[in-house]
Structure formats: structure tokens, C-alpha cells
Design a protein around this motif. Structure first.
Motif, PDB file in Angstrom:
ATOM      1  N   ASP A  70      -1.922   3.604  -0.888  1.00 16.66           N
ATOM      2  CA  ASP A  70      -1.331   4.191   0.252  1.00 16.66           C
ATOM      3  C   ASP A  70      -0.478   5.156  -0.235  1.00 16.66           C
ATOM      4  O   ASP A  70       0.546   4.904  -1.247  1.00 16.66           O
ATOM      5  CB  ASP A  70      -0.539   3.080   1.374  1.00 16.66           C
ATOM      6  CG  ASP A  70      -1.482   2.117   1.805  1.00 16.66           C
ATOM      7  OD1 ASP A  70      -2.690   2.372   1.986  1.00 16.66           O
ATOM      8  OD2 ASP A  70      -1.064   0.900   2.553  1.00 16.66           O
ATOM      9  N   HIS A  80      -5.767  -1.729  -3.079  1.00  9.30           N
ATOM     10  CA  HIS A  80      -6.401  -2.593  -2.027  1.00  9.30           C
ATOM     11  C   HIS A  80      -7.579  -2.128  -1.250  1.00  9.30           C
ATOM     12  O   HIS A  80      -7.879  -0.817  -1.413  1.00  9.30           O
ATOM     13  CB  HIS A  80      -5.254  -2.901  -1.237  1.00  9.30           C
ATOM     14  CG  HIS A  80      -4.660  -1.949  -0.103  1.00  9.30           C
ATOM     15  ND1 HIS A  80      -3.602  -1.089  -0.805  1.00  9.30           N
ATOM     16  CD2 HIS A  80      -4.786  -1.573   1.073  1.00  9.30           C
ATOM     17  CE1 HIS A  80      -3.256  -0.319  -0.117  1.00  9.30           C
ATOM     18  NE2 HIS A  80      -3.925  -0.573   1.220  1.00  9.30           N
ATOM     19  N   HIS A  86      -8.062   1.865  -2.359  1.00  3.72           N
ATOM     20  CA  HIS A  86      -7.126   2.941  -2.037  1.00  3.72           C
ATOM     21  C   HIS A  86      -5.690   2.468  -2.525  1.00  3.72           C
ATOM     22  O   HIS A  86      -5.455   1.040  -2.423  1.00  3.72           O
ATOM     23  CB  HIS A  86      -7.324   3.686  -0.776  1.00  3.72           C
ATOM     24  CG  HIS A  86      -6.813   2.825   0.296  1.00  3.72           C
ATOM     25  ND1 HIS A  86      -7.770   2.031   0.780  1.00  3.72           N
ATOM     26  CD2 HIS A  86      -5.640   2.814   1.247  1.00  3.72           C
ATOM     27  CE1 HIS A  86      -7.091   1.396   1.798  1.00  3.72           C
ATOM     28  NE2 HIS A  86      -5.858   1.810   2.063  1.00  3.72           N
TER      29      HIS A  86
HETATM   30 FE   LIG Z   1      -4.036   0.924   2.620  1.00  4.04          FE
END
Ligand SMILES: [Fe+2]
Ligand SMILES: O=C(O)CCC(=O)C(=O)O
Length: 149
Positions: free
Chosen positions: A23, A78, A21
Motif C-alpha cells: 500500500d 500482500h 502489492h
Molecule cells: Fe493493500
């Protein structure tokens, strides 16, 4: 803020600690223990984050910062891979616009779009945080959705 605890898994290739994903906010400041597991995507390769020095913090760029910097800062994809015999703990703090500004429109910052006096076309349309996060919750990274064609 999110606190994570990843238990060991005897067959780590059959599971994942945290799926890939980006952020959603501007910056994530991450404190991780001395055990590895975090990987970042570099083009089409997953790269292990080196073990942090004691007390070191990892800083991730998030999608909203990519939007307001008109792609000058890129959010990083990540994931966390499971480990066979070690536990892992981490604490992530997410920083972005405050909820008092959740209906304020944000777009590529004029100062960045016009950096150096050269006109640069905005890559994204203006969006407020609620719409941005709603999209993120249902679909993952919202960046391509808010791109101007
Ligand atoms: Fe994350
Ligand atoms: O546990 C980690 O190192 C990463 C956690 C993470 O990616 C997140 O909370 O968004």
C-alpha cells in the motif's frame, strides 16, 4: 477508503482476488469479514492471515511510512487469494499526508535518522506526495526508485 467484495470462484487457482502489492500511504486499517483470503509475504513465502476476531482490525504499514522512517518500519507485500465457495468482504482505510501537503517535501525524518545520537545515512531522497503516488500508479512500489545510491 476502498470497499472490496470477492465472489466465490469454482476454480480459485485460475484467478486471484487482488494481485500482490504494497500500500502506498503510511498506514492501512483493514476490516475484514470472517472469511480468509488475505496473505502477507514473509521473505519468499505467502502466509495466510488468520481469521480476524469479530471487529478486529488489521493494520498494514505502507511505503510512505517506510520512507519517512528510513526503513525502520517496513511496508508489507500482500494479496488476496480467491476462495472456491465463500464470498469475502473487506474495507480498507488508507492514512497518509493530507492533500493540503501534497507538494511538501518528505524524506527520512531527522529524528529517526539520528535516533540514539548515532548518525544513520538517509536511505531515500526527499519527495513530495504527488511524485510518489504518480510513480506508484504507473509502476507499483516506489521505494527503490527514490533510494539514494
Ligand atoms: Fe493493500
Ligand atoms: O481485501 C483485503 O483484505 C485487502 C485489500 C487491500 O489490500 C487494499 O485495499 O489495498
Amino acid at each position: 477508503m476502498a470497499c472490496h467484495y470477492y465472489p466465490p470462484c469454482p476454480q480459485p487457482h485460475l484467478t486471484i482476488g487482488s494481485s500482490k502489492h504494497t500500500d502506498p500511504f503510511c498506514l492501512t486499517i483493514l476490516l475484514q469479514d470472517h472469511n480468509q483470503g488475505l496473505q502477507v509475504r514473509n521473505h519468499d513465502r505467502w502466509v495466510d492471515m488468520p481469521k480476524s476476531a469479530q471487529g478486529a482490525l488489521v493494520v498494514n504499514v505502507g511505503d510512505f511510512l517506510q520512507l519517512i522512517t528510513n526503513d525502520k518500519f517496513k511496508s508489507v507485500e500482500h494479496r488476496v487469494v480467491a476462495q472456491s465457495s465463500t464470498t469475502r468482504s473487506s474495507v480498507a482505510c488508507f492514512f497518509g499526508p493530507g492533500s493540503e501537503n501534497k507538494y511538501r517535501l518528505y524524506g527520512p525524518a531527522k529524528e529517526l535518522v539520528l535516533l540514539g545520537g548515532d548518525h544513520v545515512e538517509p536511505v531515500y531522497r526527499e519527495v513530495h506526495l504527488v511524485e510518489f503516488l504518480d510513480y506508484f500508479k504507473s509502476n507499483g512500489s516506489p521505494l527503490s526508485h527514490f533510494k539514494l545510491s
